[in-house]
Design an enzyme around this catalytic site. Structure first.
Site, PDB file in Angstrom:
ATOM      1  N   HIS A 256     -16.153 -50.425  18.089  1.00 46.44           N
ATOM      2  CA  HIS A 256     -16.003 -50.649  16.652  1.00 46.44           C
ATOM      3  C   HIS A 256     -15.380 -52.027  16.466  1.00 46.44           C
ATOM      4  CE1 HIS A 256     -14.998 -50.082  12.439  1.00 46.44           C
ATOM      5  NE2 HIS A 256     -15.709 -48.973  12.457  1.00 46.44           N
ATOM      6  N   ASP A 307     -19.075 -41.910  14.678  1.00 47.41           N
ATOM      7  CA  ASP A 307     -20.448 -41.416  14.727  1.00 47.41           C
ATOM      8  C   ASP A 307     -20.733 -40.552  15.951  1.00 47.41           C
ATOM      9  OD1 ASP A 307     -21.455 -42.840  12.382  1.00 47.41           O
ATOM     10  OD2 ASP A 307     -21.134 -44.640  13.573  1.00 47.41           O
TER      11      ASP A 307
END
Length: 370
Positions: A256, A307
């Site tokens: 991320h 996710d």
């Protein structure tokens, strides 16, 4: 001018809605761990829009409004029914969200009161659109929400036609809480850029849905589930992942840009995945995910993001893979609307510059001399 690719590290707005500081996500100053453990999604919606948690009467009013305002004009549902069976789910629902504006007489009313009322409608109607689309694709009629059910329970009820178990309701509520807002992510920034022109709230959320559709944003969990299905069993994980790494192919759901020490939301979804896959008798989805996680951390130093474990969690809830990103939109609608309302309250047109790297000092040459 200083140029930063992808605007990484650039502060583009001030906001009271959410923050990511030292790897900790907060909504209005409350840590995501605290809220994921204790809050209902309705409380989160109120918090994001009002910068405080609601009192009981306020919560009851909002919960009732989210049921009362869930009706969608038949013409919009007809659009979903006429969509090609091969249509991308996000594309179909994005189109329907845009169409909602045509049936709202207050769509162009820019007052704070009108926009807040439209926010409630949009938060209610996005659940109707997603569940209706899912049922229509299966040849079923849409189901209206039931008074007295929570937002999370009503979504699953409208999707399946029966009330969910307590475990499923709790898991889905937690997933909605975890996905509600995430500072200036791509879709939220898109929404703010759109409404900064003083375009209407429907345009703002439609623009946001267009950004969310991309596989580097909302579509990542769909890719994760497709990967798990492709792998098939825990025994095949190691070979599959190592082949991907050797061929320099991306494993979705890892890393991320903001979190360097891991996404704080991932651990909650990991635990949900463990519980739910065991409950339905399909623990292999969780076990494969854990194995992939271990290899990626050991080989690439990458930790899972929100996710990764949401894929197996949603699958265990009985949700079709193509619904993963639309469900993300159901939750993130609350954050988009919060940022849109905040943008309207202290607006300035968002207009960055570009660092030109093309040719210079050219002169026009007539076409017969080129």
């Amino acid at each position: 001018m200083t140029q930063t690719k992808g605007l990484e590290g650039i502060v583009a707005a001030t906001s009271k809605i959410s923050s990511i500081i030292d790897g900790q996500l907060t909504y209005g100053g409350y840590t995501i761990d605290d809220l994921a453990e204790h809050a209902t999604f309705e409380e989160i919606v109120f918090l994001l829009w009002n910068d405080r948690l609601p009192k009981q009467e306020e919560l009851d009013q909002l919960a009732k409004a989210l049921v009362d305002e869930a009706h969608v004009d038949d013409a919009v549902l007809e659009t979903l029914k006429k969509a090609p069976k091969t249509a991308n789910a996000m594309a179909a629902i994005r189109t329907a969200v845009s169409q909602l504006a045509l049936y709202d007489e207050a769509s162009e009313d820019m007052s704070r009161e009108a926009n807040y009322a439209k926010a409630i409608k949009l938060q209610a109607q996005i659940a109707t659109l997603v569940t209706a689309y899912a049922r229509i694709k299966k040849g079923l009629e849409p189901v209206a929400p039931k008074a007295g059910l929570s937002y999370a329970a009503n979504f699953l009820y409208m999707l399946n036609g029966e009330e969910p178990t307590e475990v499923a309701e709790k898991a889905f509520n937690q997933a909605l809480v975890l996905h509600a807002d995430h500072e200036l992510n791509a879709s939220t920034f898109t929404a703010r850029v759109c409404v900064a022109t003083l375009s209407d709230i429907y345009s703002g959320v439609t623009a946001a849905m267009g950004a969310l559709k991309g596989p580097l944003h909302g579509g990542a969990n769909e890719a994760v589930m497709k990967m798990l299905v492709e792998i098939g069993s825990v025994e095949k994980v190691e070979e599959y992942v190592h082949n991907k790494i050797e061929n320099k192919e991306k494993i979705m759901g890892f890393g991320h840009r903001v979190y360097k020490d891991g996404d704080p939301r991932a651990k909650h979804l990991q635990e949900m995945s463990r519980q739910l896959t065991a409950q339905i008798g399909e623990p292999q989805w969780y076990e494969m995910s854990i194995k992939i996680d271990e290899i990626m951390q050991a080989e690439k130093g990458l930790k899972p993001n929100v996710d990764f474990y949401s894929a197996s969690t949603y699958h265990a809830l009985g949700l079709d893979t193509e619904l993963f990103t639309p469900i993300f939109a159901v939750s993130r609608m609350s954050g988009w609307l919060a940022h849109i309302l905040e943008q309207y309250s202290d607006n300035r047109l968002i207009r960055p510059r570009a660092d030109y790297i093309g040719e210079t000092h050219r002169t026009y040459v007539s076409i017969n001399e080129r």
